[in-house]
Design a protein around this motif. Structure first.
Motif, short mmCIF file in Angstrom:
data_model
loop_
_atom_site.label_atom_id
_atom_site.label_comp_id
_atom_site.label_asym_id
_atom_site.label_seq_id
_atom_site.Cartn_x
_atom_site.Cartn_y
_atom_site.Cartn_z
N CYS A 1 3.08 5.96 91.20
CA CYS A 1 3.69 6.21 92.52
C CYS A 1 5.16 5.85 92.51
CB CYS A 1 2.95 5.41 93.59
SG CYS A 1 1.29 5.97 93.95
N LEU A 2 5.49 4.71 91.92
CA LEU A 2 6.89 4.28 91.88
C LEU A 2 7.74 5.23 91.05
CD1 LEU A 2 9.04 2.16 92.57
CD2 LEU A 2 8.35 0.89 90.53
N LEU A 3 7.24 5.64 89.89
CA LEU A 3 8.02 6.51 89.01
C LEU A 3 8.24 7.89 89.63
CD1 LEU A 3 6.47 5.56 85.54
CD2 LEU A 3 8.69 4.86 86.49
N VAL A 4 7.21 8.43 90.29
CA VAL A 4 7.40 9.72 90.97
C VAL A 4 8.40 9.58 92.11
CG1 VAL A 4 6.25 11.51 92.33
CG2 VAL A 4 5.10 10.55 90.34
N ALA A 5 8.33 8.46 92.84
CA ALA A 5 9.29 8.22 93.92
C ALA A 5 10.71 8.13 93.37
CB ALA A 5 8.94 6.94 94.66
N ILE A 6 10.87 7.49 92.21
CA ILE A 6 12.20 7.36 91.60
C ILE A 6 12.72 8.73 91.18
CG2 ILE A 6 13.42 6.48 89.57
CD1 ILE A 6 11.70 3.98 89.76
N ALA A 7 11.83 9.57 90.64
CA ALA A 7 12.25 10.93 90.26
C ALA A 7 12.70 11.72 91.48
CB ALA A 7 11.10 11.64 89.54
N LEU A 8 11.97 11.58 92.58
CA LEU A 8 12.36 12.27 93.82
C LEU A 8 13.67 11.73 94.37
CD1 LEU A 8 8.91 12.60 95.64
CD2 LEU A 8 10.22 14.40 94.51
N VAL A 9 13.87 10.41 94.23
CA VAL A 9 15.14 9.81 94.67
C VAL A 9 16.30 10.41 93.89
CG1 VAL A 9 16.50 7.68 94.57
CG2 VAL A 9 14.22 7.65 95.56
N TRP A 10 16.14 10.55 92.57
CA TRP A 10 17.21 11.13 91.75
C TRP A 10 17.46 12.59 92.15
CZ3 TRP A 10 21.10 9.91 88.74
CH2 TRP A 10 21.66 10.89 87.93
N HIS A 11 16.38 13.31 92.39
CA HIS A 11 16.53 14.72 92.77
C HIS A 11 17.21 14.85 94.13
CE1 HIS A 11 15.15 18.56 94.55
NE2 HIS A 11 15.31 19.03 93.32
N GLU A 12 16.90 13.94 95.04
CA GLU A 12 17.42 14.03 96.40
C GLU A 12 18.83 13.46 96.53
OE1 GLU A 12 17.04 15.10 100.51
OE2 GLU A 12 15.88 15.63 98.71
N PHE A 13 19.09 12.32 95.86
CA PHE A 13 20.35 11.61 96.06
C PHE A 13 21.24 11.59 94.82
CE2 PHE A 13 17.20 9.29 98.79
CZ PHE A 13 17.60 9.87 99.99
N GLY A 14 20.68 11.92 93.65
CA GLY A 14 21.48 11.93 92.43
C GLY A 14 21.93 10.56 91.99
N SER A 15 21.22 9.51 92.36
CA SER A 15 21.62 8.15 92.00
C SER A 15 20.40 7.24 92.03
CB SER A 15 22.68 7.62 92.98
OG SER A 15 22.97 6.27 92.71
N PHE A 16 20.47 6.18 91.22
CA PHE A 16 19.45 5.14 91.25
C PHE A 16 19.97 3.87 91.93
CE2 PHE A 16 18.21 7.36 87.18
CZ PHE A 16 17.08 7.97 87.71
N GLU A 17 21.25 3.84 92.30
CA GLU A 17 21.87 2.63 92.85
C GLU A 17 21.42 2.40 94.29
OE1 GLU A 17 23.73 0.68 90.79
OE2 GLU A 17 23.06 2.18 89.34
N PHE A 18 21.04 1.17 94.60
CA PHE A 18 20.54 0.86 95.93
C PHE A 18 21.55 1.20 97.01
CE2 PHE A 18 17.73 -2.54 93.86
CZ PHE A 18 16.63 -1.71 93.88
#
Length: 524
Positions: free
Chosen positions: A183-200
């Motif tokens: 769940c966390l890894l899929v959420a992180i992938a969606l975050v990158w797709h949506e925002f283009g960043s991993f930074e809080f």
């Protein structure tokens, strides 16, 4: 009302060379525990004490200079960094303090055990992984520490591989943790797709103007991962079954590691507040888990299993607090529960001879309904009086009113327990003094935590529909029903219907058994 993040821009220190000292520290920890037997445990305790000192220095740095971010590795899109702000250093001090206590306890607890050195190595690695999790500067670093924590804990849970019960519980935990990781890894992938960043910081800023279903999916997956990590219904059964591990593991797991799910929600609260539906789901699951685990806890005759079910209930209540937007209160709850539960587990051996089931208390009559009602009225009066002294206004948000009502029920529980345990009127005077002091301390600490964490947590006060108001009122009535149930147990315990309920509840209503069968099939 849209959430507001009172964010203080951090000092950003770009120094990839900081990764080398961090690795050297980890190597030094491992090298120190390569010594044989007791010496490895002593070295682990010294390393944990050094970690606590470093955490205190980090907290002082943040107090004096404000938030600090360290960039350890920069490979373009892939960055690894640490974030030291009020929230992370609070958790870091807590984790390292518990680590110091647990490692010192382990020196004598496992003295003479042939696996003591191996235990000390994995214990150090687990504590280090949790410390990295709470100071992670971005989602990528957080995910690495999240998985590392689970993997190292698995080695501690399987410390005695010859015990079938311990191995089955560890396998349950392993499967559920992998689902949470997914769940966390899929959420992180969606975050990158949506925002283009991993930074809080960048994610929180971009989330304020984000639209569409992606935010709902991201928040839903993060909530699901947090629920699995914190042993919430129906993913809870592994936690009470991991009692065959050494007691230091139980203390660390229940006081520290189990908080990872709650910390995930609080750390990402500026993002999660963009999806009220996800937070509502979190609150509902948390409330049900708290009530379910509280009833089951009252049937346990083993002190460690009772403490384990208590942890499930407490984590459920913390999730309820987070779901209602009381993030500072949730952090206060997390810290207080961690300190209490670590002490309870490490001292559990000293009370084994006096442990009794709370379901069938001996020598204590059921509380008369008038006593229960009077206790609620007295607790309400004390709570309102202390609030007036502190100049606090009772929030009109129904979610916060629910939390206040549950707190008042807890005070009432204390009062009628004191009365029913001895039937001495004089004891009520001391009870009133105790709940007055407890209420004042709670309000003061809550105010302090809100001030301390104001720069890291959002304000969340959504407009709630009539249906949501009804659901919150129903949850409050369920908490009241459990309070009445506890007060009348001595009277009802001998009835056949409750005797049957006792059997089912003592077995956790067999959910653990069903999941155990599923685990065996998957593992076969």
């Amino acid at each position: 009302m849209p959430p507001v993040l009172a964010h203080i821009p951090p000092q950003i220190i770009t120094s990839p060379g900081l990764l080398a000292p961090l690795v050297l520290v980890l190597v030094a920890f491992i090298y120190g525990t390569l010594a044989p037997g007791r010496q490895a445990a002593v070295n682990a305790a010294k390393a944990a004490a050094a970690g606590l000192l470093a955490a205190v220095l980090a907290a002082l740095t943040v107090l004096l200079t404000g938030p600090v971010e360290f960039l350890l590795l920069d490979l373009g899109a892939v960055k690894l960094g640490l974030c030291l702000d009020a929230l992370s250093v609070l958790m870091l001090v807590l984790v390292t303090f518990l680590g110091m206590v647990v490692t010192r306890y382990s020196v004598n607890y496992l003295d003479g055990d042939p696996g003591q050195a191996r235990f000390s190595r994995w214990l150090c690695l687990t504590i280090f992984a949790v410390a990295m999790l709470v100071v992670s500067g971005n989602l990528l670093m957080f995910a690495i520490a999240w998985v590392a924590t689970s993997m190292s804990l698995h080695k501690l849970l399987t410390f005695y591989p010859e015990r079938p019960g311990a191995m089955l519980a560890a396998k349950k935990k392993f499967l559920i943790s992998r689902l949470g990781d997914l769940c966390l890894l899929v959420a992180i992938a969606l975050v990158w797709h949506e925002f283009g960043s991993f930074e809080f910081r960048e994610i929180f800023t971009a989330a304020k103007s984000a639209t569409g279903s992606a935010i709902s999916w991201i928040c839903g997956l993060l909530v699901a991962g947090a629920l699995m990590k914190s042993a919430q219904f129906p993913f809870h059964s592994w936690l009470p079954e991991t009692m065959e591990t050494p007691t230091p593991v139980s203390a660390l797991m229940h006081a520290g590691i189990i908080n990872a799910g709650g910390f995930l929600v609080v750390r990402l609260s500026p993002l999660l507040t963009q999806s009220p539906g996800a937070l509502n789901a979190l609150a509902l699951v948390g409330a049900f888990t708290a009530l379910f685990a509280s009833v089951t806890m009252m049937t346990q005759t083993s002190i460690k299993r009772s403490l384990a079910w208590s942890t499930v209930a407490q984590m459920g209540f913390m999730m309820l607090q987070c779901g209602l937007g009381a993030f500072a209160l949730a952090m206060l709850h997390l810290v207080a529960h961690s300190l209490y539960k670590a002490h309870a587990f490490l001292s559990s051996g000293s009370i084994v001879n006096i442990s009794k089931s709370a379901w069938t208390p001996s020598g204590r009559p059921a509380a008369h309904p008038v006593v229960v009602l009077s206790s609620v009225v007295a607790a309400l009066a004390v709570g309102c009086g202390i609030a007036a002294v502190f100049g606090l206004r009772i929030d009109s948000d129904p979610g916060h009113l629910l939390l206040v009502a549950v707190f008042i029920m807890a005070l009432a529980h204390l009062l009628w327990t004191l009365w029913s345990s001895s039937l001495r009127t004089g004891l009520l005077f001391w009870g009133l003094l105790i709940i007055t002091a407890a209420t004042a301390a709670c309000f003061a600490l809550h105010s302090g935590f809100e001030h301390l964490l104001a720069s890291a947590l959002p304000q969340y006060a959504p407009l709630r529909s009539g249906f949501e108001h009804a659901v919150l009122a129903f949850i409050g009535l369920l908490f009241l029903a459990v309070l009445v149930f506890q007060s009348q147990l001595p009277l009802w315990a001998s009835r056949p219907a409750f005797a049957r309920l006792y059997v089912h509840a003592s077995n956790g209503f067999y959910l653990g058994t069903l999941f155990g069968r599923l685990t065996r099939k998957i593992s076969a």
